[in-house]
Design a protein around this motif. Structure first.
Motif, PDB file in Angstrom:
ATOM      1  N   ARG A  87       0.838  -1.198   0.000  1.00 36.05           N
ATOM      2  CA  ARG A  87       0.000   0.000   0.000  1.00 36.05           C
ATOM      3  C   ARG A  87       0.879   1.256   0.000  1.00 36.05           C
ATOM      4  O   ARG A  87       0.637   2.191  -0.759  1.00 36.05           O
ATOM      5  N   THR A  88       1.914   1.265   0.817  1.00 31.80           N
ATOM      6  CA  THR A  88       2.839   2.404   0.852  1.00 31.80           C
ATOM      7  C   THR A  88       3.528   2.575  -0.502  1.00 31.80           C
ATOM      8  O   THR A  88       3.696   3.691  -0.991  1.00 31.80           O
ATOM      9  N   GLY A  89       3.906   1.454  -1.133  1.00 33.21           N
ATOM     10  CA  GLY A  89       4.531   1.504  -2.456  1.00 33.21           C
ATOM     11  C   GLY A  89       3.600   2.111  -3.487  1.00 33.21           C
ATOM     12  O   GLY A  89       4.019   2.933  -4.314  1.00 33.21           O
ATOM     13  N   PHE A  90       2.305   1.733  -3.451  1.00 34.63           N
ATOM     14  CA  PHE A  90       1.329   2.307  -4.381  1.00 34.63           C
ATOM     15  C   PHE A  90       1.134   3.806  -4.123  1.00 34.63           C
ATOM     16  O   PHE A  90       1.019   4.596  -5.053  1.00 34.63           O
ATOM     17  N   TYR A  91       1.110   4.199  -2.848  1.00 35.57           N
ATOM     18  CA  TYR A  91       0.993   5.633  -2.521  1.00 35.57           C
ATOM     19  C   TYR A  91       2.197   6.405  -3.050  1.00 35.57           C
ATOM     20  O   TYR A  91       2.061   7.483  -3.616  1.00 35.57           O
ATOM     21  N   MET A  92       3.383   5.851  -2.872  1.00 38.00           N
ATOM     22  CA  MET A  92       4.601   6.524  -3.337  1.00 38.00           C
ATOM     23  C   MET A  92       4.630   6.597  -4.866  1.00 38.00           C
ATOM     24  O   MET A  92       5.025   7.609  -5.426  1.00 38.00           O
ATOM     25  N   LEU A  93       4.189   5.533  -5.532  1.00 31.38           N
ATOM     26  CA  LEU A  93       4.120   5.547  -6.990  1.00 31.38           C
ATOM     27  C   LEU A  93       3.126   6.609  -7.460  1.00 31.38           C
ATOM     28  O   LEU A  93       3.405   7.383  -8.387  1.00 31.38           O
ATOM     29  N   GLY A  94       1.970   6.668  -6.820  1.00 32.79           N
ATOM     30  CA  GLY A  94       0.970   7.688  -7.161  1.00 32.79           C
ATOM     31  C   GLY A  94       1.506   9.091  -6.936  1.00 32.79           C
ATOM     32  O   GLY A  94       1.309   9.995  -7.753  1.00 32.79           O
TER      33      GLY A  94
END
Length: 193
Positions: free
Chosen positions: A15-22
């Motif tokens: 989830r943190t990875g997706f937030y950072m990618l976004g």
């Protein structure tokens, strides 16, 4: 097999990875949009002396508004500059003009290629005081296009402009008695002469 704490940690990491990618994609998009957004901001607000671009219809409307009410004259000063890498001479035909606010007028600028090769130039511009930028409108200007001059060629370049009567409603500039329109010609770097 992953334990519950490990599975929870893995889900949080994803989830943190997706937030950072976004976030990274949003910053990339903002980076690409920053120049047009800044240009739009300057044109709307007159920030940094950015003038407005007007149509013939908008100029006619300003003239009708000025004709229907009290108006006054304002002095327009013309300032010209040439970047050091451009072998041109550049000047206004007349250094000042006195116009009625709301009335359309024309100024002529003279440019000459003093060099030995064809050169393409572009003009940047602003007005002073900066607060007057949102009221200074250009209907026609050589600064909207590139200018190519052959060696020794001299051209007359018109600017059709007006000062919007809305200037009377702005306490920062309502009593202004002069505006300076400044141009600087630069050599177009990527031009094939």
């Amino acid at each position: 097999m992953a334990t519950a704490p490990e599975a929870s940690l893995s889900a949080r990491n994803k989830r943190t990875g997706f937030y950072m990618l976004g976030f990274a994609l949003a910053m990339l998009g903002l980076g690409y949009a920053s120049v047009p957004l800044y240009d739009l901001f300057c044109r709307v607000t007159g920030f940094a002396g950015t003038t407005q671009r007007a149509t013939d219809d908008e100029a006619s409307l300003a003239e009708r508004i000025a004709a229907s009410g009290a108006t006054r004259d304002i002095t327009i000063r013309f300032d010209t500059n040439v970047a050091p890498d451009l072998s041109w001479s550049f000047r206004p035909e007349h250094p000042t003009d006195r116009i009625a606010i709301g009335s359309r007028d024309q100024a002529i600028f003279l440019a000459k290629n003093d060099g030995t090769e064809p050169v393409v130039g572009t003009a940047s511009f602003n007005v002073y005081p900066n607060e007057a930028g949102k009221y200074f409108s250009k209907v026609q200007c050589f600064c909207f296009t590139e200018q190519r001059l052959e060696p020794g060629q001299e051209v007359r370049m018109p600017v059709v402009y007006f000062v919007d009567p809305a200037i009377f409603d702005d306490p920062l500039v309502e009593d202004l008695d002069s505006i300076t329109l400044s141009y600087t010609f630069h050599k177009k770097k990527d031009a094939a002469s």
